[in-house]
Motif scaffolding. Structure first.
Motif, PDB file in Angstrom:
ATOM      1  N   UNK A 131       0.829  -1.208   0.000  1.00  0.00           N
ATOM      2  CA  UNK A 131       0.000   0.000   0.000  1.00  0.00           C
ATOM      3  C   UNK A 131       0.863   1.258   0.000  1.00  0.00           C
ATOM      4  N   UNK A 132       1.900   1.278   0.844  1.00  0.00           N
ATOM      5  CA  UNK A 132       2.789   2.446   0.900  1.00  0.00           C
ATOM      6  C   UNK A 132       3.553   2.625  -0.404  1.00  0.00           C
ATOM      7  N   UNK A 133       3.917   1.535  -1.060  1.00  0.00           N
ATOM      8  CA  UNK A 133       4.592   1.617  -2.347  1.00  0.00           C
ATOM      9  C   UNK A 133       3.670   2.233  -3.399  1.00  0.00           C
ATOM     10  N   UNK A 134       2.421   1.811  -3.401  1.00  0.00           N
ATOM     11  CA  UNK A 134       1.453   2.384  -4.342  1.00  0.00           C
ATOM     12  C   UNK A 134       1.275   3.875  -4.058  1.00  0.00           C
ATOM     13  N   UNK A 135       1.136   4.221  -2.786  1.00  0.00           N
ATOM     14  CA  UNK A 135       0.936   5.620  -2.399  1.00  0.00           C
ATOM     15  C   UNK A 135       2.127   6.489  -2.793  1.00  0.00           C
ATOM     16  N   UNK A 136       3.347   6.036  -2.462  1.00  0.00           N
ATOM     17  CA  UNK A 136       4.528   6.828  -2.817  1.00  0.00           C
ATOM     18  C   UNK A 136       4.749   6.843  -4.325  1.00  0.00           C
ATOM     19  N   UNK A 137       4.351   5.767  -5.008  1.00  0.00           N
ATOM     20  CA  UNK A 137       4.447   5.734  -6.470  1.00  0.00           C
ATOM     21  C   UNK A 137       3.526   6.755  -7.120  1.00  0.00           C
ATOM     22  N   UNK A 169      10.452   7.682  -2.558  1.00  0.00           N
ATOM     23  CA  UNK A 169      10.654   8.819  -1.659  1.00  0.00           C
ATOM     24  C   UNK A 169      11.822   9.685  -2.118  1.00  0.00           C
ATOM     25  N   UNK A 170      12.917   9.054  -2.545  1.00  0.00           N
ATOM     26  CA  UNK A 170      14.071   9.807  -3.034  1.00  0.00           C
ATOM     27  C   UNK A 170      13.699  10.597  -4.289  1.00  0.00           C
ATOM     28  N   UNK A 171      12.874  10.020  -5.149  1.00  0.00           N
ATOM     29  CA  UNK A 171      12.461  10.708  -6.379  1.00  0.00           C
ATOM     30  C   UNK A 171      11.566  11.899  -6.081  1.00  0.00           C
ATOM     31  N   UNK A 210      16.972  10.727   2.000  1.00  0.00           N
ATOM     32  CA  UNK A 210      17.226   9.318   2.318  1.00  0.00           C
ATOM     33  C   UNK A 210      18.687   9.225   2.750  1.00  0.00           C
ATOM     34  N   UNK A 211      19.025   8.300   3.650  1.00  0.00           N
ATOM     35  CA  UNK A 211      20.423   8.163   4.070  1.00  0.00           C
ATOM     36  C   UNK A 211      21.371   8.019   2.875  1.00  0.00           C
ATOM     37  N   UNK A 212      22.548   8.639   2.978  1.00  0.00           N
ATOM     38  CA  UNK A 212      23.498   8.700   1.869  1.00  0.00           C
ATOM     39  C   UNK A 212      23.877   7.364   1.273  1.00  0.00           C
ATOM     40  N   UNK A 231      21.054   6.067  -0.742  1.00  0.00           N
ATOM     41  CA  UNK A 231      20.861   6.851  -1.964  1.00  0.00           C
ATOM     42  C   UNK A 231      21.832   6.409  -3.058  1.00  0.00           C
ATOM     43  N   UNK A 232      23.082   6.136  -2.673  1.00  0.00           N
ATOM     44  CA  UNK A 232      24.066   5.652  -3.648  1.00  0.00           C
ATOM     45  C   UNK A 232      23.647   4.304  -4.213  1.00  0.00           C
ATOM     46  N   UNK A 233      23.184   3.417  -3.340  1.00  0.00           N
ATOM     47  CA  UNK A 233      22.742   2.092  -3.788  1.00  0.00           C
ATOM     48  C   UNK A 233      21.546   2.207  -4.719  1.00  0.00           C
ATOM     49  N   UNK A 234      20.614   3.101  -4.388  1.00  0.00           N
ATOM     50  CA  UNK A 234      19.435   3.285  -5.232  1.00  0.00           C
ATOM     51  C   UNK A 234      19.817   3.798  -6.618  1.00  0.00           C
ATOM     52  N   UNK A 235      20.780   4.725  -6.666  1.00  0.00           N
ATOM     53  CA  UNK A 235      21.234   5.223  -7.960  1.00  0.00           C
ATOM     54  C   UNK A 235      21.864   4.109  -8.775  1.00  0.00           C
ATOM     55  N   UNK A 236      22.612   3.233  -8.112  1.00  0.00           N
ATOM     56  CA  UNK A 236      23.221   2.095  -8.805  1.00  0.00           C
ATOM     57  C   UNK A 236      22.145   1.172  -9.350  1.00  0.00           C
ATOM     58  N   UNK A 237      21.130   0.908  -8.551  1.00  0.00           N
ATOM     59  CA  UNK A 237      20.031   0.046  -8.991  1.00  0.00           C
ATOM     60  C   UNK A 237      19.301   0.683 -10.166  1.00  0.00           C
ATOM     61  N   UNK A 238      19.049   1.992 -10.094  1.00  0.00           N
ATOM     62  CA  UNK A 238      18.362   2.681 -11.181  1.00  0.00           C
ATOM     63  C   UNK A 238      19.177   2.618 -12.456  1.00  0.00           C
TER      64      UNK A 238
END
Length: 146
Positions: free
Chosen positions: A31-37, A102-104, A109-111, A114-121
């Motif tokens: 639900x939270x994923x849908x909401x933040x999406x 949330x970062x988008x 978000x913790x640093x 954030x680096x890991x998320x950028x790598x995943x993206x």
């Protein structure tokens, strides 16, 4: 008296989901994923009903996978090990998706995350699925121009 027999409902619930640990937490994270999406899509002015429909369908398919894992557990008598591992995987997946949304949107978000998320993206942008999607999009736009 013609009442509803709840024993059948309980039996179906036990067969479908068993005593799945953390299922309620997974549903909350979905639900939270849908909401933040939705917030992310609104911020990017990319609110597209078909895209969100596919997202909702993916959530339902996650529940289907959990049901299948539960059936395998019950058939093989593994006491919920496969289901538990499946739910943990999807908990982590939903958590990462929420953090990415949330970062988008601009929430801090913790640093390290954030680096890991950028790598995943970046990995998602370079995978073969996006290449195929881009190929079909390019062909469609090329056909429209003729």
């Amino acid at each position: 008296m013609g009442g509803v027999n709840l024993e059948h409902l309980e039996a179906a619930q036990m067969f479908l989901f068993g005593d799945v640990k953390f299922l309620h937490l997974l549903l909350l994270l979905m639900f939270l994923d849908i909401l933040t999406g939705v917030f992310k899509a609104a911020k990017n002015r990319n609110l597209w009903s078909r895209k969100s429909l596919f997202g909702y369908a993916r959530k339902i398919l996650i529940l289907v996978v959990i049901i299948l894992a539960n059936v395998v557990d019950q058939i093989l008598g593994l006491n919920g090990a496969v289901t538990y591992a499946t739910v943990l995987f999807y908990l982590a997946n939903e958590g990462l998706s929420i953090l990415e949304n949330l970062a988008a949107v601009g929430v801090t978000v913790p640093g390290g995350l954030e680096k890991r998320l950028k790598t995943i993206q970046e990995q998602e942008e370079n995978n073969i699925t996006s290449e195929i999607k881009e190929e079909f999009t390019t062909k469609r736009s090329g056909q429209n121009e003729n």
